[in-house]
Write a protein that holds these residues in place. Structure first.
Motif, PDB file in Angstrom:
ATOM      1  N   ALA A 132      16.750  63.457  47.943  1.00 23.59           N
ATOM      2  CA  ALA A 132      18.200  63.623  47.840  1.00 23.59           C
ATOM      3  C   ALA A 132      18.869  63.810  49.196  1.00 23.59           C
ATOM      4  O   ALA A 132      20.103  63.931  49.262  1.00 23.59           O
ATOM      5  N   PHE A 139      13.280  67.645  48.219  1.00 26.23           N
ATOM      6  CA  PHE A 139      14.565  67.585  48.921  1.00 26.23           C
ATOM      7  C   PHE A 139      14.733  66.257  49.645  1.00 26.23           C
ATOM      8  O   PHE A 139      15.840  65.749  49.781  1.00 26.23           O
ATOM      9  N   VAL A 197      22.924  63.939  50.123  1.00 20.79           N
ATOM     10  CA  VAL A 197      23.469  65.225  50.563  1.00 20.79           C
ATOM     11  C   VAL A 197      24.193  65.071  51.901  1.00 20.79           C
ATOM     12  O   VAL A 197      25.263  65.659  52.121  1.00 20.79           O
ATOM     13  N   ALA A 217      22.971  62.728  44.028  1.00 20.52           N
ATOM     14  CA  ALA A 217      22.262  63.854  44.640  1.00 20.52           C
ATOM     15  C   ALA A 217      21.786  64.842  43.589  1.00 20.52           C
ATOM     16  O   ALA A 217      20.660  65.364  43.667  1.00 20.52           O
ATOM     17  N   ALA A 234      17.909  71.034  47.102  1.00 23.25           N
ATOM     18  CA  ALA A 234      18.704  69.818  46.905  1.00 23.25           C
ATOM     19  C   ALA A 234      19.807  70.055  45.883  1.00 23.25           C
ATOM     20  O   ALA A 234      20.960  69.658  46.094  1.00 23.25           O
ATOM     21  N   CYS A 235      19.462  70.714  44.777  1.00 19.99           N
ATOM     22  CA  CYS A 235      20.467  70.988  43.739  1.00 19.99           C
ATOM     23  C   CYS A 235      21.562  71.910  44.269  1.00 19.99           C
ATOM     24  O   CYS A 235      22.749  71.693  44.014  1.00 19.99           O
ATOM     25  N   PHE A 258      12.263  70.096  39.768  1.00 18.20           N
ATOM     26  CA  PHE A 258      13.502  70.019  40.529  1.00 18.20           C
ATOM     27  C   PHE A 258      13.364  70.722  41.872  1.00 18.20           C
ATOM     28  O   PHE A 258      12.487  71.578  42.077  1.00 18.20           O
ATOM     29  N   SER A 259      14.253  70.343  42.787  1.00 15.05           N
ATOM     30  CA  SER A 259      14.325  70.962  44.105  1.00 15.05           C
ATOM     31  C   SER A 259      15.542  71.882  44.134  1.00 15.05           C
ATOM     32  O   SER A 259      16.684  71.409  44.040  1.00 15.05           O
ATOM     33  N   GLY A 306      17.972  65.699  42.820  1.00 17.05           N
ATOM     34  CA  GLY A 306      17.570  67.094  42.995  1.00 17.05           C
ATOM     35  C   GLY A 306      16.931  67.680  41.760  1.00 17.05           C
ATOM     36  O   GLY A 306      15.977  68.459  41.846  1.00 17.05           O
ATOM     37  N   ALA A 318      23.759  69.983  46.806  1.00 24.95           N
ATOM     38  CA  ALA A 318      24.559  68.984  46.095  1.00 24.95           C
ATOM     39  C   ALA A 318      25.699  69.660  45.340  1.00 24.95           C
ATOM     40  O   ALA A 318      26.838  69.175  45.335  1.00 24.95           O
TER      41      ALA A 318
END
Length: 266
Positions: free
Chosen positions: A228, A225, A232, A215, A143-144, A139-140, A219, A147
């Motif tokens: 997503a 990144f 975003v 997103a 990005a998470c 996972f990023s 993410g 989001a």
């Protein structure tokens, strides 16, 4: 002013934490219901088969993140409405909204703990799903995080609009039910948006939940990144529009109810 609001946030969280500890059986039962849902989705994904990979990801993970994050956002929005409804039923709304704290801030403080509880349940739900039923994910964090933050801001704006409708015409629950039912169908919670008819896809793209789920999935599952980034960016536009719109609409409804003498009506 920021320090005063921070102190109020801490006080609200402390009060609600004590209440949650006192009535912790509710959290336990909710967690058991979530575990049952996870098992259901796991066997549903097995029945569908591994060849079905919506948006390039395993169907179980698609369901896990979609249903978990959607439920979290909708329950947070509902908490704004519930704060107003509870105050109307107990006859304390007029007193609360005549304090020195701005009305929008006051209602947001009431909804804050619901977001905290929802975040904990979302973390338990997704974490348990990954540990017991899914392989390790890449996972990023950026990005998470973005989001999540932008989705919260969008939910904040929608929640204030729902609360404003409740003060104005006392039908906030009906409006939120209609929004929730439509978004559940069209935002890609259970199946990809691309399977919908083209006109419905157009409407789906106008719903912030659609981009929140996309997103968050990218993410959590893609690991970069860049994947997503587009979703975003769209979420940031929704957030920049919905937050001021929600504050303006709610403040306007409160002002109008005061002028008409209907603030204490239920």
């Amino acid at each position: 002013c920021a320090r005063v609001i921070a102190e109020k946030i801490i006080a609200v969280l402390k009060k609600d934490a004590i209440t949650a500890i006192r009535y912790r059986n509710g959290f336990v039962l909710s967690s058991l219901a979530q575990m049952a849902q996870l098992v259901t989705f796991y066997y549903l994904a097995r029945a569908v088969g591994p060849q079905f990979r919506p948006e390039g990801m395993p169907y179980f993970l698609f369901l896990l993140i979609g249903t978990g994050f959607y439920t979290f956002l909708l329950s947070g929005i509902h908490s704004f409405l519930k704060t107003v409804q509870d105050s109307q039923q107990t006859g304390t709304l007029e007193v609360l909204l005549t304090t020195a704290t701005p009305a929008a801030v006051l209602v947001s403080l009431g909804a804050l703990s619901a977001f905290g509880e929802g975040l904990l349940q979302f973390a338990v739900y997704v974490g348990a799903g990954i540990i017991f039923f899914a392989p390790a994910m890449h996972f990023s964090a950026a990005a998470c995080g973005l989001a999540f933050l932008l989705s919260i801001l969008s939910a904040f704006g929608i929640g204030l609009i729902a609360a404003g409708v409740q003060i104005s015409i006392h039908k906030g629950s009906a409006v939120l039910w209609l929004l929730g039912s439509g978004a559940w169908l069209m935002s890609g919670t259970l199946f990809p948006v691309t399977t919908l008819p083209k006109p419905v896809q157009f409407v789906s793209n106008l719903i912030p939940f659609t981009h929140s789920l996309a997103a968050m999935r990218l993410g959590l599952l893609d690991g970069s990144f860049k994947a997503a980034a587009h979703e975003v960016e769209i979420l940031s536009v929704f957030a920049m529009f919905l937050v001021p719109a929600g504050i303006l609409f709610f403040s306007q409804m409160v002002r109008r109810a005061r002028q008409n003498g209907r603030l204490s009506f239920y």
